[in-house]
Design a protein around this motif. Structure first.
Motif: not given
Lengths: 189, 441
Positions: A34-35, A37-38, A50, B247, B251-252
């Protein structure tokens, strides 16, 4: 008989403990995906893989970690009556109701098997014998199912993970069943 | 067999199964697959259980669940919030009942950093409670303060309960979270008002701190304010990218989890034991939620297939001739009643197939109802004989707090919460205003 049960409990609990300990760290894999992805979205081109990757990790996390969570006793029970019972009575009732839980898991497992067979390109009504056939080489793999996203991953690996997870879950429930039997015979677990 | 009868049968057998004390997901899942097999066994009924697993996988916002659970455990296990308590202690101690009021403030800040009530509970019971008792605060009142305050964790964003509700009601999580802000702060204010009034009438409940206890150089006092930065930073790194659209929510949540983890490492609190406990408990709690939702989705799918909601709506509106508001109030009353003897996960399962679609069919706003649902869950968390918070409190509180004290402490706070629930019912704007401002146009 008792020896067999004890052996079974030790073996299954050990396997599921290891599997659960591995799945447990999946939280960091999920976080990493997820990180990334951001980060990639903010600084480079957004990654295509992702979102679905994170979903697959999550499935592995909770389905493969499920048996370990049973060992940890994390799954809530409604203890309106249960909480006040003696250990013996709890064991008696659990002995029967855990079979219903196993039935539910068997239906889930059957669904997973038939869906895996579908993802390998099989549409007929004998998914179990088909999957055995694929393993022994007597059946052909057909058109492989892909996810309908841009990334288009194959679907069979995650479904296979689910088959493994549900199987381990059933084994763990049987281990709980054996523990209750031994408890009723007055043994220490 | 008529569908209403099948639906009733499913519900009553499920309740019976739950009473046997088998794991909740097993009880629900079993009823769901048996009903599906009996009804549609030859037409794919065997598939409903597994179809729920695929549906669960594809529901993206659910990925926030392990992240927020992890965040909550890191915060409570590493106790990085204890200077936050000190800050409130020094700055609020001079008021009558000031420490109790400060504790509510502390709880609001912790709620903004995690989505469950357990973190607030742990910090309140292990850090705030002993200090409050040492300062001669009434033990019943402070036990209630901590339980009521920590329950705000599921109403103030981020909220795990609202994520689950969103899945069931098919509503956007972002809007639900924003809807929780005003009612959450309103409820915190009501708790504070209650404490202030009681301490004004009877100052012995919350004595003013002695002068030497508060005597501290001005610099030191100002330095303590820095503790308040931690929740603001964690909340900001999580919410700013989300609100600006850089985001997604999911994601956050990963950024927030990372931030809490890094904060604990920097403060030197991430010991082996803390690490092990947070990671293991995250797996346990996530598995508990996921397996229950897996079973509840299958149960809900059978209900959808039966068209049971239409039948029940018909029963209420046509045959009993009740207005939508009457039905809503009856539902909420029955819900509070159930909440006193069911645990919150069981409530979620009941609300899933039955209440939510019914509320939708009656023409009410499902975002607004999400807030009503959450407040009711908060009440259920606290009411005996089964309240998650009651059990946690018993496990964590110092020994001089007896079970009687814990049970006795909650009554006034539950009444305040019922009042808040009523206010949100009468003035739906309290919940719907903020999401409309942010998302409207």
């Amino acid at each position: 008989m008792r020896g067999v049960m004890r052996g079974y409990i030790t073996a299954v609990d050990a396997v599921n403990y290891r599997m659960g300990r591995i799945a447990m760290y999946g939280i960091f894999v999920l976080m990493g995906v997820l990180l990334w992805s951001s980060v990639s979205k903010t600084f480079f081109l957004p990654s295509l893989w992702t979102l679905e990757m994170a979903q697959f990790v999550m499935v592995g996390y909770y389905i493969l970690g499920g048996p370990y969570s049973l060992q940890l006793g994390s799954n809530v029970r409604m203890d309106l009556l249960y909480g006040g019972w003696s250990p013996r009575r709890k064991a008696w009732v659990d002995l029967f109701t855990v079979l219903l839980l196993i039935f539910y898991l068997l239906v889930l497992l059957y669904g997973a098997i038939s869906s895996t067979a579908y993802s390998l390109g099989y549409w007929k009504t004998e998914p179990i014998s088909y999957l055995f056939g694929v393993i022994t080489g007597s059946e052909e793999v057909g058109r492989l199912e892909r996810s309908s996203s841009v990334w288009r991953p194959y679907m069979w690996p995650i479904k296979l993970v689910m088959i493994i997870g549900f199987t381990l879950m059933i084994l763990q429930c049987l281990s709980e069943f054996c523990k209750d039997v031994l408890r009723l015979k007055g043994e220490e677990i | 067999m008529p569908y209403e009868l099948i639906a009733t049968l499913m519900f009553s057998t499920m309740m019976l199964m739950l009473l046997t004390g088998q794991r909740v997901f097993g009880a629900i899942g079993f009823i769901a697959v048996v009903a599906a097999l009996l009804l549609w066994g030859d037409r794919g009924g065997f598939d409903i259980g597994f179809a729920a697993a695929m549906k669960l996988m594809k529901w993206y916002p659910l990925l926030t669940l392990p992240m927020f659970i992890f965040m909550g455990y890191v915060l409570s296990e590493s106790k990085i919030a204890d200077d936050l308590y000190k800050m409130f202690h020094v700055w609020m101690g001079g008021l009558r009942g000031g420490l109790a009021i400060g504790t509510i403030g502390l709880m609001v800040m912790i709620s903004a950093m995690n989505g469950l009530s357990v973190a607030g509970m742990a910090i309140g019971a292990t850090i705030a409670l002993p200090e409050l008792l040492k300062r001669g605060y009434d033990k019943r009142m402070v036990t209630g303060v901590i339980q009521a305050g920590s329950s705000l964790g599921i109403l103030v964003p981020p909220s795990v309960v609202l994520v689950l509700y969103a899945m069931i009601a098919r509503q956007p999580v972002g809007q639900l979270w924003l809807a929780g802000v005003v009612p959450g702060l309103m409820m915190a204010t009501m708790f504070i008002a209650y404490i202030a009034i009681r301490c004004r009438i009877n100052p012995s409940l919350g004595p003013v701190l002695s002068a030497e206890d508060r005597d501290m150089p001005r610099d030191e006092k100002l330095r303590l304010l820095r503790a308040g930065l931690l929740p603001i930073i964690i909340f900001a790194v999580m919410m700013v990218p989300f609100v600006n659209g850089w985001t997604s929510l999911v994601e956050s949540s990963a950024i927030g989890a990372l931030a809490a983890f890094v904060a604990a490492v920097i403060k030197g609190r991430m010991t082996r034991e803390v690490f092990e406990n947070s990671v293991r408990n995250t797996l346990g709690i996530t598995c508990m939620f996921m397996w229950i939702i897996l079973a509840a989705l299958a149960f809900g799918a059978v209900f959808d297939g039966l068209g049971a909601v239409k039948a029940i709506e018909n029963l209420f509106t046509e045959q009993l001739n009740l207005s939508p508001w009457m039905i809503l109030i009856l539902m909420q009353l029955s819900f509070i009643l159930m909440g006193t003897f069911l645990d919150d996960t069981a409530m979620l399962v009941i609300v899933a197939p039955l209440y939510v679609p019914l509320v939708g069919a009656l023409g009410f706003d499902l975002i607004w109802y999400g807030i009503l649902y959450t407040i009711t869950t908060q009440i259920a968390y606290m009411t005996p004989p089964f309240g998650y918070n009651l059990f946690l409190m018993r496990a964590m509180a110092p020994p001089e707090i007896s079970l009687r004290d814990i049970y006795g402490s909650i009554t006034p706070f539950v009444l305040v919460m019922v009042l808040a629930l009523t206010l949100v019912m009468i003035f739906p704007g309290l919940a719907t205003w903020l999401p409309e401002v942010v998302y409207g146009n």
